[in-house]
Enzyme design. Structure first.
Site, mmCIF file in Angstrom:
data_model
loop_
_atom_site.group_PDB
_atom_site.id
_atom_site.type_symbol
_atom_site.label_atom_id
_atom_site.label_comp_id
_atom_site.label_asym_id
_atom_site.label_seq_id
_atom_site.Cartn_x
_atom_site.Cartn_y
_atom_site.Cartn_z
ATOM 1 N N HIS A 216 1.072 -1.059 0.406
ATOM 2 C CA HIS A 216 0.125 0.132 0.060
ATOM 3 C C HIS A 216 0.589 1.239 -0.139
ATOM 4 O O HIS A 216 1.434 1.563 0.544
ATOM 5 C CB HIS A 216 -0.684 -0.057 0.808
ATOM 6 C CG HIS A 216 -0.265 0.062 2.558
ATOM 7 N ND1 HIS A 216 0.623 -0.614 2.737
ATOM 8 C CD2 HIS A 216 0.047 1.083 3.175
ATOM 9 C CE1 HIS A 216 0.958 0.199 4.546
ATOM 10 N NE2 HIS A 216 0.803 0.551 4.213
ATOM 11 N N ARG B 43 5.764 7.946 12.820
ATOM 12 C CA ARG B 43 5.828 7.840 11.941
ATOM 13 C C ARG B 43 4.991 9.756 11.865
ATOM 14 O O ARG B 43 4.464 10.266 12.116
ATOM 15 C CB ARG B 43 5.218 7.395 10.880
ATOM 16 C CG ARG B 43 4.727 7.856 9.505
ATOM 17 C CD ARG B 43 3.615 6.483 8.627
ATOM 18 N NE ARG B 43 2.436 6.767 8.854
ATOM 19 C CZ ARG B 43 1.071 6.586 8.888
ATOM 20 N NH1 ARG B 43 1.891 5.443 8.245
ATOM 21 N NH2 ARG B 43 0.124 7.613 8.326
ATOM 22 N N ASP C 128 0.314 5.100 2.112
ATOM 23 C CA ASP C 128 -0.039 5.828 2.961
ATOM 24 C C ASP C 128 -1.370 5.981 2.714
ATOM 25 O O ASP C 128 -1.128 7.203 2.168
ATOM 26 C CB ASP C 128 0.741 6.110 3.863
ATOM 27 C CG ASP C 128 1.859 5.384 4.831
ATOM 28 O OD1 ASP C 128 1.722 4.115 5.224
ATOM 29 O OD2 ASP C 128 2.402 5.872 5.116
ATOM 30 N N HIS D 112 4.321 0.100 0.073
ATOM 31 C CA HIS D 112 5.409 -0.255 0.793
ATOM 32 C C HIS D 112 4.517 -1.882 1.189
ATOM 33 O O HIS D 112 3.520 -1.666 1.331
ATOM 34 C CB HIS D 112 6.468 -0.055 1.942
ATOM 35 C CG HIS D 112 5.218 1.127 2.640
ATOM 36 N ND1 HIS D 112 4.630 2.726 1.881
ATOM 37 C CD2 HIS D 112 4.589 1.332 3.991
ATOM 38 C CE1 HIS D 112 3.639 2.876 3.588
ATOM 39 N NE2 HIS D 112 3.672 2.192 3.744
HETATM 40 FE FE FE2 Z 1 1.804 1.941 6.042
#
Ligand code: FE2
Length: 305
Positions: free
Chosen positions: A111, A277, A113, A261
């Site tokens: 996917h 993140r 983000d 990723h």
């Molecule tokens: Fe992710």
């Protein structure tokens, strides 16, 4: 400014994807040249890695702000982050236990983000604090390479297609009631072009992913499944990927417009794992025909106030 201050080295990690950057100290502010070199490496290699950067939230955010405006931590999980750091999304082993019942981990999908938003984040910056002794590598794939690897007739077909992306629990997940409620309360549903023209490089990238894309618009469900399967096969070709082995102090900074990723699925609950993140505000994707994405439900993912 001394030469030493800009002695950045960029070491590619595979033929298409990923480069390790050394020669910077992220406990100090970056100068303009350093920012330009890091941005250029990120645009060229789609994901860049740093090692031995033992930094805290403030340094992490200063780094992020050199490249864009941080979004809120997550469009759905606003209660989780540290209230003092509303733009930092913690990725902890125990969070997954809380979100899904049972074994704790679902089969992850490739996917990018938050592509269910009309303006998915331009980039993500993930910093590792605690890493298990083994397991937990992350993989990225270059979606420009995936697009360019398609034959010319398939590229032409993809160029004209649109697809719907939705935020929903992963397949087969036994999501907790609270998780389901959050998704129902704040639906995120967007129609994106299947091929995205990158706003900085002008490159075309394959812009579907099995994490969020539900179907291609205007064709039959059967055709949609087959075509998406073909595109997903292309995304996950090993030659377009890089696999990163995290250490404490590692940072990955990726172009969320030109990569997908894969979260690790080889973690156990025996070892702690803590990462943080920050995502940067992205623009609304545009297809090769100039048509922008359309929000079908939900709010744009704007800068944190
Ligand atoms: Fe992710």
């Amino acid at each position: 400014m001394t030469l030493a201050a800009t002695a950045i080295s960029v070491q590619p990690q595979s033929g298409w994807t990923g480069a390790e950057i050394s020669g910077v100290d992220l406990t100090a502010p970056l100068n303009e040249e350093q920012v330009a070199e890091i941005r250029a490496a990120m645009l060229r290699w789609k994901v860049v890695f740093f090692r031995d950067q033992f930094i805290g939230h403030d340094d992490h955010l200063r780094f992020a702000r050199a490249f864009g405006a941080p979004t809120p931590a997550h469009p759905l999980f606003d209660a989780i982050p540290d209230p003092n750091y509303s733009t930092i999304y913690p990725i902890f082993r125990d969070r997954f236990k809380a979100r899904f019942r049972g074994s704790g981990f679902d089969k992850p999908n490739w996917h990018a983000d938050v592509t269910a938003a009309v303006n998915p984040p331009a980039a993500s910056i993930l910093r590792a604090e605690v890493i298990p002794p083994y397991g937990g590598d992350t993989q990225w794939a270059n979606t420009v390479a995936a697009y360019e690897g398609l034959s010319a007739p398939l590229r032409r077909l993809a160029d004209g297609l649109r697809a719907v992306h939705r935020f929903s629990p992963p397949d087969g997940a036994t999501a907790t009631d609270d998780y389901r409620r959050r998704i129902q309360d704040r639906p995120l549903l967007t129609e994106h072009p299947v091929v995205r023209v990158h706003p900085e490089t002008g490159e075309k990238a394959l812009y579907v992913n099995p994490g969020f894309t539900t179907h291609i618009v205007g064709i039959s469900p059967h055709e949609s499944r087959r075509l998406l399967g073909l595109f997903y096969d292309e995304l996950a070709r090993p030659e377009y990927t890089v696999r990163f082995k995290w250490e404490a102090g590692s940072i990955a900074f990726w172009d969320n417009r030109a990569t997908v990723h894969l979260a690790p699925s080889d973690l156990t609950l025996d070892h702690d794992r803590r990462l943080y993140r920050v995502t940067l505000v992205g623009d609304v994707p545009v297809g090769p025909d100039g048509r922008a994405s359309i929000a079908l439900d939900g709010e744009p993912f704007e800068a944190a106030s």
